[in-house]
Motif scaffolding. Sequence first.
Motif, PDB file in Angstrom:
ATOM      1  N   VAL B 331       0.736  -1.082   0.124  1.00 48.45           N
ATOM      2  CA  VAL B 331      -0.063   0.106   0.187  1.00 48.45           C
ATOM      3  C   VAL B 331       0.883   1.623  -0.004  1.00 48.45           C
ATOM      4  CG1 VAL B 331      -1.778   1.375   1.430  1.00 48.45           C
ATOM      5  CG2 VAL B 331      -2.131  -1.129   1.015  1.00 48.45           C
ATOM      6  N   PRO B 332       1.866   1.260   0.891  1.00 49.84           N
ATOM      7  CA  PRO B 332       2.731   2.476   0.864  1.00 49.84           C
ATOM      8  C   PRO B 332       3.278   2.759  -0.577  1.00 49.84           C
ATOM      9  CG  PRO B 332       3.115   1.206   2.856  1.00 49.84           C
ATOM     10  CD  PRO B 332       2.270   0.354   1.917  1.00 49.84           C
ATOM     11  N   SER B 333       3.563   1.913  -1.163  1.00 45.50           N
ATOM     12  CA  SER B 333       4.126   1.920  -2.549  1.00 45.50           C
ATOM     13  C   SER B 333       3.156   2.685  -3.542  1.00 45.50           C
ATOM     14  CB  SER B 333       4.502   0.689  -3.251  1.00 45.50           C
ATOM     15  OG  SER B 333       4.847   0.627  -4.569  1.00 45.50           O
ATOM     16  N   ALA B 334       1.764   2.128  -3.365  1.00 46.91           N
ATOM     17  CA  ALA B 334       0.957   2.771  -4.247  1.00 46.91           C
ATOM     18  C   ALA B 334       0.444   4.249  -3.924  1.00 46.91           C
ATOM     19  CB  ALA B 334      -0.365   1.945  -4.183  1.00 46.91           C
ATOM     20  N   VAL B 335       0.354   4.699  -2.319  1.00 47.76           N
ATOM     21  CA  VAL B 335       0.167   5.824  -2.093  1.00 47.76           C
ATOM     22  C   VAL B 335       1.211   6.758  -2.410  1.00 47.76           C
ATOM     23  CG1 VAL B 335      -0.144   7.057   0.185  1.00 47.76           C
ATOM     24  CG2 VAL B 335      -1.294   4.853  -0.061  1.00 47.76           C
ATOM     25  N   ASN B 336       2.536   6.378  -2.286  1.00 46.09           N
ATOM     26  CA  ASN B 336       3.524   7.218  -2.663  1.00 46.09           C
ATOM     27  C   ASN B 336       3.655   7.617  -4.150  1.00 46.09           C
ATOM     28  OD1 ASN B 336       4.709   7.457  -0.187  1.00 46.09           O
ATOM     29  ND2 ASN B 336       5.969   5.705  -0.281  1.00 46.09           N
ATOM     30  N   ALA B 337       3.136   6.522  -4.906  1.00 46.30           N
ATOM     31  CA  ALA B 337       3.113   6.816  -6.402  1.00 46.30           C
ATOM     32  C   ALA B 337       1.803   7.592  -6.763  1.00 46.30           C
ATOM     33  CB  ALA B 337       3.021   5.339  -7.208  1.00 46.30           C
ATOM     34  N   GLY B 338       0.970   8.238  -5.736  1.00 50.63           N
ATOM     35  CA  GLY B 338      -0.166   8.729  -6.190  1.00 50.63           C
ATOM     36  C   GLY B 338      -1.495   8.285  -6.345  1.00 50.63           C
ATOM     37  N   ILE B 339      -1.596   7.081  -5.772  1.00 51.77           N
ATOM     38  CA  ILE B 339      -3.063   6.279  -5.706  1.00 51.77           C
ATOM     39  C   ILE B 339      -3.590   6.502  -4.408  1.00 51.77           C
ATOM     40  CG2 ILE B 339      -4.306   4.076  -5.992  1.00 51.77           C
ATOM     41  CD1 ILE B 339      -2.103   3.188  -7.825  1.00 51.77           C
ATOM     42  N   GLY B 340      -4.993   6.789  -4.390  1.00 50.63           N
ATOM     43  CA  GLY B 340      -5.478   6.766  -3.022  1.00 50.63           C
ATOM     44  C   GLY B 340      -7.005   6.100  -3.203  1.00 50.63           C
ATOM     45  N   LEU B 341      -7.279   5.356  -2.124  1.00 48.01           N
ATOM     46  CA  LEU B 341      -8.538   4.502  -2.009  1.00 48.01           C
ATOM     47  C   LEU B 341      -9.241   4.991  -1.037  1.00 48.01           C
ATOM     48  CD1 LEU B 341      -9.819   1.506  -2.724  1.00 48.01           C
ATOM     49  CD2 LEU B 341      -8.631   0.844  -0.530  1.00 48.01           C
ATOM     50  N   SER B 342     -10.874   5.006  -1.304  1.00 45.47           N
ATOM     51  CA  SER B 342     -11.730   5.163  -0.512  1.00 45.47           C
ATOM     52  C   SER B 342     -12.678   3.744  -0.636  1.00 45.47           C
ATOM     53  CB  SER B 342     -12.812   6.139  -1.314  1.00 45.47           C
ATOM     54  OG  SER B 342     -13.982   6.389  -0.387  1.00 45.47           O
ATOM     55  N   PRO B 343     -12.276   3.138   0.659  1.00 44.11           N
ATOM     56  CA  PRO B 343     -12.713   1.975   0.749  1.00 44.11           C
ATOM     57  C   PRO B 343     -14.358   1.599   0.766  1.00 44.11           C
ATOM     58  CG  PRO B 343     -11.815   2.364   2.651  1.00 44.11           C
ATOM     59  CD  PRO B 343     -11.756   3.613   1.709  1.00 44.11           C
ATOM     60  N   GLU B 344     -14.511   0.051   0.370  1.00 43.78           N
ATOM     61  CA  GLU B 344     -16.027  -0.176   0.151  1.00 43.78           C
ATOM     62  C   GLU B 344     -16.673   0.120   1.602  1.00 43.78           C
ATOM     63  OE1 GLU B 344     -16.391  -4.145  -0.584  1.00 43.78           O
ATOM     64  OE2 GLU B 344     -18.296  -4.300  -1.055  1.00 43.78           O
ATOM     65  N   GLU B 345     -15.996  -0.286   2.687  1.00 42.75           N
ATOM     66  CA  GLU B 345     -16.675  -0.168   4.301  1.00 42.75           C
ATOM     67  C   GLU B 345     -16.373   1.173   4.983  1.00 42.75           C
ATOM     68  OE1 GLU B 345     -18.941  -1.988   5.040  1.00 42.75           O
ATOM     69  OE2 GLU B 345     -18.962  -3.497   3.496  1.00 42.75           O
ATOM     70  N   ARG B 346     -16.655   2.149   4.688  1.00 44.68           N
ATOM     71  CA  ARG B 346     -16.274   3.438   5.071  1.00 44.68           C
ATOM     72  C   ARG B 346     -15.780   3.222   6.675  1.00 44.68           C
ATOM     73  NH1 ARG B 346     -19.312   6.248   1.841  1.00 44.68           N
ATOM     74  NH2 ARG B 346     -21.245   5.796   3.186  1.00 44.68           N
ATOM     75  N   LYS B 347     -16.798   2.939   7.460  1.00 41.43           N
ATOM     76  CA  LYS B 347     -16.498   2.928   8.797  1.00 41.43           C
ATOM     77  C   LYS B 347     -15.543   2.012   9.338  1.00 41.43           C
ATOM     78  CE  LYS B 347     -21.079   4.508   9.405  1.00 41.43           C
ATOM     79  NZ  LYS B 347     -22.444   4.070   9.568  1.00 41.43           N
ATOM     80  N   SER B 348     -15.416   0.688   8.914  1.00 47.07           N
ATOM     81  CA  SER B 348     -14.572  -0.294   9.334  1.00 47.07           C
ATOM     82  C   SER B 348     -13.177  -0.239   8.511  1.00 47.07           C
ATOM     83  CB  SER B 348     -15.021  -1.588   9.157  1.00 47.07           C
ATOM     84  OG  SER B 348     -15.283  -1.991   7.735  1.00 47.07           O
ATOM     85  N   GLN B 349     -13.094   0.450   7.353  1.00 42.65           N
ATOM     86  CA  GLN B 349     -11.884   0.370   6.588  1.00 42.65           C
ATOM     87  C   GLN B 349     -11.341   1.689   6.344  1.00 42.65           C
ATOM     88  OE1 GLN B 349     -13.540  -1.806   3.084  1.00 42.65           O
ATOM     89  NE2 GLN B 349     -11.872  -3.527   3.610  1.00 42.65           N
ATOM     90  N   GLY B 350     -12.120   2.604   6.441  1.00 47.95           N
ATOM     91  CA  GLY B 350     -11.627   4.035   6.103  1.00 47.95           C
ATOM     92  C   GLY B 350     -11.530   4.929   7.225  1.00 47.95           C
ATOM     93  N   LEU B 351     -12.410   5.106   8.231  1.00 51.48           N
ATOM     94  CA  LEU B 351     -12.167   6.207   9.182  1.00 51.48           C
ATOM     95  C   LEU B 351     -11.747   5.356  10.472  1.00 51.48           C
ATOM     96  CD1 LEU B 351     -15.254   7.816   8.326  1.00 51.48           C
ATOM     97  CD2 LEU B 351     -13.176   8.739   7.833  1.00 51.48           C
ATOM     98  N   ILE B 352     -11.140   6.371  11.340  1.00 56.79           N
ATOM     99  CA  ILE B 352     -11.122   6.114  12.995  1.00 56.79           C
ATOM    100  C   ILE B 352     -12.176   6.721  13.522  1.00 56.79           C
ATOM    101  CG2 ILE B 352      -9.558   6.046  14.736  1.00 56.79           C
ATOM    102  CD1 ILE B 352      -7.237   6.219  12.590  1.00 56.79           C
ATOM    103  N   LEU B 353     -13.235   6.191  13.999  1.00 59.39           N
ATOM    104  CA  LEU B 353     -14.541   6.955  14.200  1.00 59.39           C
ATOM    105  C   LEU B 353     -14.130   7.842  15.302  1.00 59.39           C
ATOM    106  CD1 LEU B 353     -16.846   3.976  13.234  1.00 59.39           C
ATOM    107  CD2 LEU B 353     -16.622   6.052  12.107  1.00 59.39           C
TER     108      LEU B 353
END
Lengths: 350, 506
Positions: B331-353
């Motif tokens: 993932v760090p390689s993808a993020v550094n290359a400029g890819i961003g993901l907004s994951p399917e499960e926003r609450k469990s995969q995306g946010l620190i609620l």
Amino acid sequence: MSEQNTKVAEPRADAPDGHSATQTNSLQHFLKGSAGRSLGLVIALALLFVVGAATGGDRFLNVENMLTILRLASIIGVLSIGVTFVITAGGIDLSVGSVMGLTTVVATLASVQLAAAQSSWLLMVVVALAVGIAAGLINGLVIAYGNVVAFIATLAMLVGARGLAELISGRSTQVVSNRQFLSFMRSDVLGIPILIWIFIIVAVAGWFLLNRTTFGRRTIAIGGNLEASRLAGIKVKRHLVYLYVLAGLTAGIAGLMMLGRTTAGTSTHGLLYELDAIAAVVVGGTLLIGGRGTIVGTVLGVLIFSTLTNIFTQNNLDTSVQAIAKGLIIVVAVLLQQRFAARGPRKLKT
Amino acid sequence: MFEEDQPRPLLEVRGITKSFSGVQALKGVNLQVLPGEVHCVMGQNGAGKSTLIKTLAGVHQPDGGEILWEGSEVSLLRPTDALDLGIATMYQELDVVDGLSVAENIFLGHEKATGGFLHVKKANAIARTLLKRLGHGSLSPSTEVGTLSAANKQIVSMARALSRDTKLIIMDEPSAILDSGEVANLFRVVRELTAQGIAVVYISHRLEEIRQIGDRISVIKDGRSTASGLSVADTPKAELIRLMTGREVANVFPEREPIPADAPVLLEVENLELSGHFEKVSFTVRAGEILGFAGLVGSKRSEILETIYGARKSSSGKVSVKGKALRPGSVPSAVNAGIGLSPEERKSQGLILDEPVFKNVTLSTFERFARAGHLNEAAERGAALEKIAALELRPADPDRPARTLSGGNQQKILLARWLVHGTSVLLLDEPTRGVDVGARSEIYALIRKLAAAGTAIIVVSSEIEEVLGLADKVLVIDDGKVLTQTKASDIDEHGVLDLVMKGSAA
């Protein structure tokens, strides 16, 4: 997390947000914030002081006794700082007590002491820290890359490190012969024993690390939501290893302090210290499920327990009663914290 | 609303109100359910649907108003009161115990036992009859529930309701966790239930579903009933949207500008494979282009996105950004290359609620605001605040815990995260799941705007209409295979479904 809590309150932009509501919110916010939680602990500690003064009078309220309480707190305190990081990240380290015992044994081996006598007492320090770091590294690698649950991995280390310490010490007590090491560990700076200074330094460094650095932010983020942190690009596994190494390092420091206090290394040092450390961390307000950690709370938690011990000792009370009191404090503290947490906005349903 | 010549209502709710620590969640809701009907309750997120359900289930007690059951007033002080009357509730998060068997789940809380000893055989036999009534006689009562699909767990939940001599089943967005085949099956079961005289209160915000299954509709907006007991057949879709949102929704998908012919390729995926999931996926996305993945749930769309992003390690193939190959499974390689993901499960995969909004926004970038590991939180907060304002986050408070925001605004936090990062490739998995109708068009407009600014975007959605409306180019995917790659304007929803059906028949 319970099913009830997974529902999200949906505040609306047009919701009636009266003045009084805002006020209670800010009060709740304060009580829920770290300052509010620490306030509760400070009150508890103050109450203990009142009890101590009432029962012990001047015997309790004097500088010498205050230093005794702090010295009592210092070793568990240093361990607790390391454990705070691990728990904040959603992990657990059951092995710090026995790893600490192992560091005292290895640092006082005849060969190590001989080499230290020929070079410098700092060699003992390096050896103790290295043993702690190595144990933490093994914990971290097994947990992060072996995908073993932290509870199990560190339970194995708890048993294994204690066994190793017994094996290499032959269950005998190894007296520290190095005068310079002992005189440093037993010295005072500004009238305050060095053990207390070490605790202060570790606590301040821990506070800074947790609250003001990227290391701390990663720790809290991973504890709050490991998967979200991973998907945000944080190197989660590597960080987990660092965390257990940090806990191992504090075990090494605590081991050195123990050598200073008792002037000997033995495999029974640190027995059940991991439970005292975890108790102090949890009473302090760090969430066992991770995502929220407080160094100030941990320090207050440690002080509450050591003050309690001091009061019991001064009044010649049964240690069994003391254990019961400790148990009560843990449960009451956690119950109160949950009460505060439950009043937060998450309880709102739509 | 005037009703004429109808059977006596099973349940009648009159003007109930409920507030939680000063916030009024229900301000007067009316509901009238007839025996054997499917009564749909609609409303945006935060309208008060969950509170209404929990009031009827005896979890919450209303502050005012009355609840009538078969004509006489009742008070539901605890969940067992509701169950005893014959009201069963199926929550969105299924309340089955994974470690127990089907039969044990069905009789959970009212076990078939004498003096503490369970009658396993008897329970299994009754469970089998109940499952048969639901058209699922093939489900074995002794199977462990943890091994079942979400759809079958729902069946278990419904069988539990039936085991209590239930007259009304409340279903809270039951289709949210099902794929289209399973939804069809759910509808069949619902019809079985109503044929036996059991009433169903069906909560959903999917208009199409309500058209298929509902008899009558009640709409709630901001805790108040805006319509009660409308006939499904006679109420047009636009009218329902107006009742829910209070405004007219004309065209939700903004016009798209053609992409310049010389736009550079930002993301290139060549023969990407993840064994056991998908094979030989190849495509390119240019700057400013939106690529859509169309397909049903289970077509492995999310797996493809996650593999591009490095969250899963590809078994073969190559992903490159601006011509540079990424390290597989990093993932760090993808993020550094400029890819961003907004994951399917926003609450469990995306946010620190429980963390404040701004720390969620900077979760991928906080290291930039540090010198030698020392965080500059003021700078960090400032950067987050700028993007929060740009995306019109509501409330625009950076210190509020992410948990307290609505679905649409939580989605904006994730978009803001990658805006701060400055990603050139955005992967959006179900960007409007759990986002209400009103906020959706806002998210659509934002996605378009990001594309217009030169971002390459991939959108994955269960709603084919959404994919086709947003994307320039569409990949139709079924069971881990790319069936076709086409311009979005050359295909419609039927075309996609035809392809998928043919694909699975072959």
